[in-house]
Motif scaffolding. Structure first.
Motif, PDB file in Angstrom:
ATOM      1  N   LEU A 164       0.893  -1.249  -0.096  1.00 23.41           N
ATOM      2  CA  LEU A 164       0.038  -0.260  -0.088  1.00 23.41           C
ATOM      3  C   LEU A 164       0.915   1.419   0.037  1.00 23.41           C
ATOM      4  N   GLU A 165       0.945   1.838  -1.064  1.00 20.77           N
ATOM      5  CA  GLU A 165       1.859   3.156  -1.236  1.00 20.77           C
ATOM      6  C   GLU A 165       0.908   4.219  -0.656  1.00 20.77           C
ATOM      7  N   PRO A 166       1.647   5.060   0.295  1.00 22.95           N
ATOM      8  CA  PRO A 166       1.068   6.132   0.610  1.00 22.95           C
ATOM      9  C   PRO A 166       0.542   7.078  -0.398  1.00 22.95           C
ATOM     10  N   GLY A 167      -0.872   7.587   0.044  1.00 19.09           N
ATOM     11  CA  GLY A 167      -1.554   8.279  -0.810  1.00 19.09           C
ATOM     12  C   GLY A 167      -2.336   7.743  -2.062  1.00 19.09           C
ATOM     13  N   GLN A 168      -2.474   6.426  -2.040  1.00 14.92           N
ATOM     14  CA  GLN A 168      -2.876   5.237  -2.945  1.00 14.92           C
ATOM     15  C   GLN A 168      -4.026   4.738  -2.238  1.00 14.92           C
ATOM     16  N   GLN A 169      -5.104   4.464  -2.994  1.00 18.15           N
ATOM     17  CA  GLN A 169      -6.045   3.444  -2.677  1.00 18.15           C
ATOM     18  C   GLN A 169      -6.118   2.199  -3.664  1.00 18.15           C
ATOM     19  N   TYR A 170      -6.383   0.961  -2.913  1.00 24.74           N
ATOM     20  CA  TYR A 170      -6.001  -0.346  -3.773  1.00 24.74           C
ATOM     21  C   TYR A 170      -7.374  -1.042  -3.248  1.00 24.74           C
ATOM     22  N   SER A 171      -7.783  -2.085  -4.328  1.00 20.60           N
ATOM     23  CA  SER A 171      -8.906  -2.928  -3.913  1.00 20.60           C
ATOM     24  C   SER A 171      -8.101  -4.100  -3.418  1.00 20.60           C
ATOM     25  N   ALA A 172      -8.912  -5.118  -2.866  1.00 21.07           N
ATOM     26  CA  ALA A 172      -8.308  -6.290  -2.297  1.00 21.07           C
ATOM     27  C   ALA A 172      -7.709  -7.158  -3.262  1.00 21.07           C
ATOM     28  N   ALA A 173      -8.352  -7.199  -4.435  1.00 21.75           N
ATOM     29  CA  ALA A 173      -7.725  -7.836  -5.922  1.00 21.75           C
ATOM     30  C   ALA A 173      -6.423  -7.101  -6.093  1.00 21.75           C
ATOM     31  N   GLU A 174      -6.343  -5.972  -6.294  1.00 21.36           N
ATOM     32  CA  GLU A 174      -5.130  -5.107  -6.529  1.00 21.36           C
ATOM     33  C   GLU A 174      -4.082  -5.599  -5.873  1.00 21.36           C
ATOM     34  N   VAL A 175      -4.321  -5.557  -4.215  1.00 16.36           N
ATOM     35  CA  VAL A 175      -3.332  -5.926  -3.337  1.00 16.36           C
ATOM     36  C   VAL A 175      -2.707  -7.382  -3.607  1.00 16.36           C
ATOM     37  N   ALA A 176      -3.743  -8.146  -3.758  1.00 16.67           N
ATOM     38  CA  ALA A 176      -3.387  -9.711  -3.806  1.00 16.67           C
ATOM     39  C   ALA A 176      -2.554  -9.890  -5.271  1.00 16.67           C
ATOM     40  N   GLY A 177      -2.934  -8.917  -6.375  1.00 16.13           N
ATOM     41  CA  GLY A 177      -1.932  -9.027  -7.566  1.00 16.13           C
ATOM     42  C   GLY A 177      -0.380  -8.571  -7.058  1.00 16.13           C
ATOM     43  N   ARG A 178      -0.366  -7.654  -6.144  1.00 20.33           N
ATOM     44  CA  ARG A 178       0.973  -6.807  -5.933  1.00 20.33           C
ATOM     45  C   ARG A 178       1.628  -7.769  -5.182  1.00 20.33           C
ATOM     46  N   VAL A 179       1.096  -8.598  -4.248  1.00 16.40           N
ATOM     47  CA  VAL A 179       1.860  -9.410  -3.023  1.00 16.40           C
ATOM     48  C   VAL A 179       1.866 -10.805  -3.654  1.00 16.40           C
ATOM     49  N   GLY A 180       1.195 -11.310  -4.579  1.00 13.87           N
ATOM     50  CA  GLY A 180       1.056 -12.536  -5.167  1.00 13.87           C
ATOM     51  C   GLY A 180       0.477 -13.558  -4.266  1.00 13.87           C
ATOM     52  N   VAL A 181      -0.752 -13.020  -3.725  1.00 11.85           N
ATOM     53  CA  VAL A 181      -1.454 -14.375  -2.789  1.00 11.85           C
ATOM     54  C   VAL A 181      -2.948 -14.194  -3.484  1.00 11.85           C
ATOM     55  N   SER A 182      -4.049 -15.122  -3.052  1.00 15.23           N
ATOM     56  CA  SER A 182      -4.942 -14.906  -3.291  1.00 15.23           C
ATOM     57  C   SER A 182      -6.097 -13.903  -2.822  1.00 15.23           C
ATOM     58  N   ALA A 186      -5.618 -11.741   0.795  1.00 14.92           N
ATOM     59  CA  ALA A 186      -5.221 -10.534   0.839  1.00 14.92           C
ATOM     60  C   ALA A 186      -6.500  -9.842   1.830  1.00 14.92           C
ATOM     61  N   GLN A 187      -7.707  -9.871   1.662  1.00 15.23           N
ATOM     62  CA  GLN A 187      -8.888  -9.437   2.015  1.00 15.23           C
ATOM     63  C   GLN A 187      -8.704  -9.776   3.845  1.00 15.23           C
ATOM     64  N   ARG A 188      -8.271 -11.018   4.122  1.00 20.17           N
ATOM     65  CA  ARG A 188      -8.003 -11.435   5.337  1.00 20.17           C
ATOM     66  C   ARG A 188      -6.969 -10.512   6.337  1.00 20.17           C
ATOM     67  N   TYR A 189      -5.734 -10.465   5.374  1.00 19.84           N
ATOM     68  CA  TYR A 189      -4.853  -9.538   6.140  1.00 19.84           C
ATOM     69  C   TYR A 189      -5.265  -8.083   6.156  1.00 19.84           C
ATOM     70  N   LEU A 190      -5.775  -7.420   5.171  1.00 15.85           N
ATOM     71  CA  LEU A 190      -6.144  -6.129   5.340  1.00 15.85           C
ATOM     72  C   LEU A 190      -7.372  -5.757   6.350  1.00 15.85           C
ATOM     73  N   SER A 191      -8.165  -6.879   6.469  1.00 15.91           N
ATOM     74  CA  SER A 191      -9.002  -6.711   7.609  1.00 15.91           C
ATOM     75  C   SER A 191      -8.259  -6.622   9.015  1.00 15.91           C
ATOM     76  N   SER A 192      -7.171  -7.564   9.012  1.00 14.25           N
ATOM     77  CA  SER A 192      -6.472  -7.623  10.408  1.00 14.25           C
ATOM     78  C   SER A 192      -5.700  -6.226  10.534  1.00 14.25           C
ATOM     79  N   LEU A 193      -5.281  -5.754   9.495  1.00 13.37           N
ATOM     80  CA  LEU A 193      -4.374  -4.400   9.390  1.00 13.37           C
ATOM     81  C   LEU A 193      -5.283  -3.524   9.912  1.00 13.37           C
ATOM     82  N   ALA A 194      -6.536  -3.354   9.423  1.00 10.78           N
ATOM     83  CA  ALA A 194      -7.600  -2.207   9.847  1.00 10.78           C
ATOM     84  C   ALA A 194      -7.822  -2.387  11.293  1.00 10.78           C
ATOM     85  N   ASP A 195      -8.109  -3.539  11.711  1.00 12.76           N
ATOM     86  CA  ASP A 195      -8.096  -3.670  13.222  1.00 12.76           C
ATOM     87  C   ASP A 195      -7.228  -3.188  14.035  1.00 12.76           C
TER      88      ASP A 195
END
Length: 219
Positions: A164-182, A186-195
């Motif tokens: 997640l680059e500062p100043g940018q917004q990403y969908s879960a699918a876009e994050v998944a593609g950048r990291v190389g996971v499903s 990505a959704q699970r980790y994003l939710s945990s980070l939001a917590d």
């Protein structure tokens, strides 16, 4: 969507109720049900619709929202002009998770609902919790008072955060593609980070369909 938090607004002013419903619908993961304008209507709606969260006014034409609060088997928050200490103490004593004084902004309610979403995620992750998790869940209900969990980040969680680059917004699918996971991972980790408050969730509205959840790091 089926996993949205379903919210019942109880307010005798129809225009205020519709405005608050608009606020609720603007928050990712929340869905406003048809508002109720009285205690009796609220009881009927709660029985038939089984909302996850009830947003209660104090002054209703056929009774007090504080009395209704004591009858609820559902999470509830007070949205009210009642600013006297007695009403606040009664509301908290009867289980209100938050107390928001009218008039308030869309952002104030949005922050409170996002805090409630964190609370639900923290307590929904496992069937048994320790004291640290309980304290974390309690803190999560206070907007802007989210403390890190203290647990070291896994390699995947770190990779998701670094994607997640500062100043940018990403969908879960876009994050998944950048990291190389499903996407689900990505959704699970994003939710945990939001917590933990490390990631913010926003909405992007398209031309059709429901708004898309977008993720970014706080500015």
């Amino acid at each position: 969507m089926a996993d949205d938090v379903r919210v019942l607004i109880v307010d005798d002013d129809f225009h205020v109720a519709r405005l608050h419903a608009t606020y609720v619908d603007s928050v990712a993961g929340f869905l406003a049900l048809a508002p109720a304008g009285s205690v009796s209507q609220a009881l009927q709606a709660i029985h038939s619709l089984r909302p996850d969260l009830v947003l209660l006014d104090t002054y209703l034409p056929d009774g007090s929202g504080l009395d209704l609060l004591g009858q609820l088997d559902a999470d509830a928050m007070m949205l009210t002009a009642a600013s006297d200490a007695h009403s606040i103490k009664v509301a908290l004593r009867r289980g209100a998770l938050a107390y928001l004084l009218k008039p308030f902004t869309a952002e104030s309610l949005s922050q409170q609902l996002r805090a409630y979403a964190r609370y639900r995620r923290i307590l929904g992750q496992q069937t048994a919790v320790d004291q640290a998790t309980i304290e974390r869940a309690k803190r999560s209900l206070i907007p802007g008072d989210v403390a890190p969990s203290g647990k070291p980040r896994s390699a995947t969680e770190t990779a998701v955060l670094e994607a997640l680059e500062p100043g940018q917004q990403y969908s879960a699918a876009e994050v998944a593609g950048r990291v190389g996971v499903s996407r689900a991972t990505a959704q699970r980790y994003l939710s945990s980070l939001a917590d933990d408050g490390a990631v913010e969730i926003q909405l992007r509205y398209g031309t059709t369909g429901r708004p898309e959840h977008r993720y970014g790091v706080p500015g």
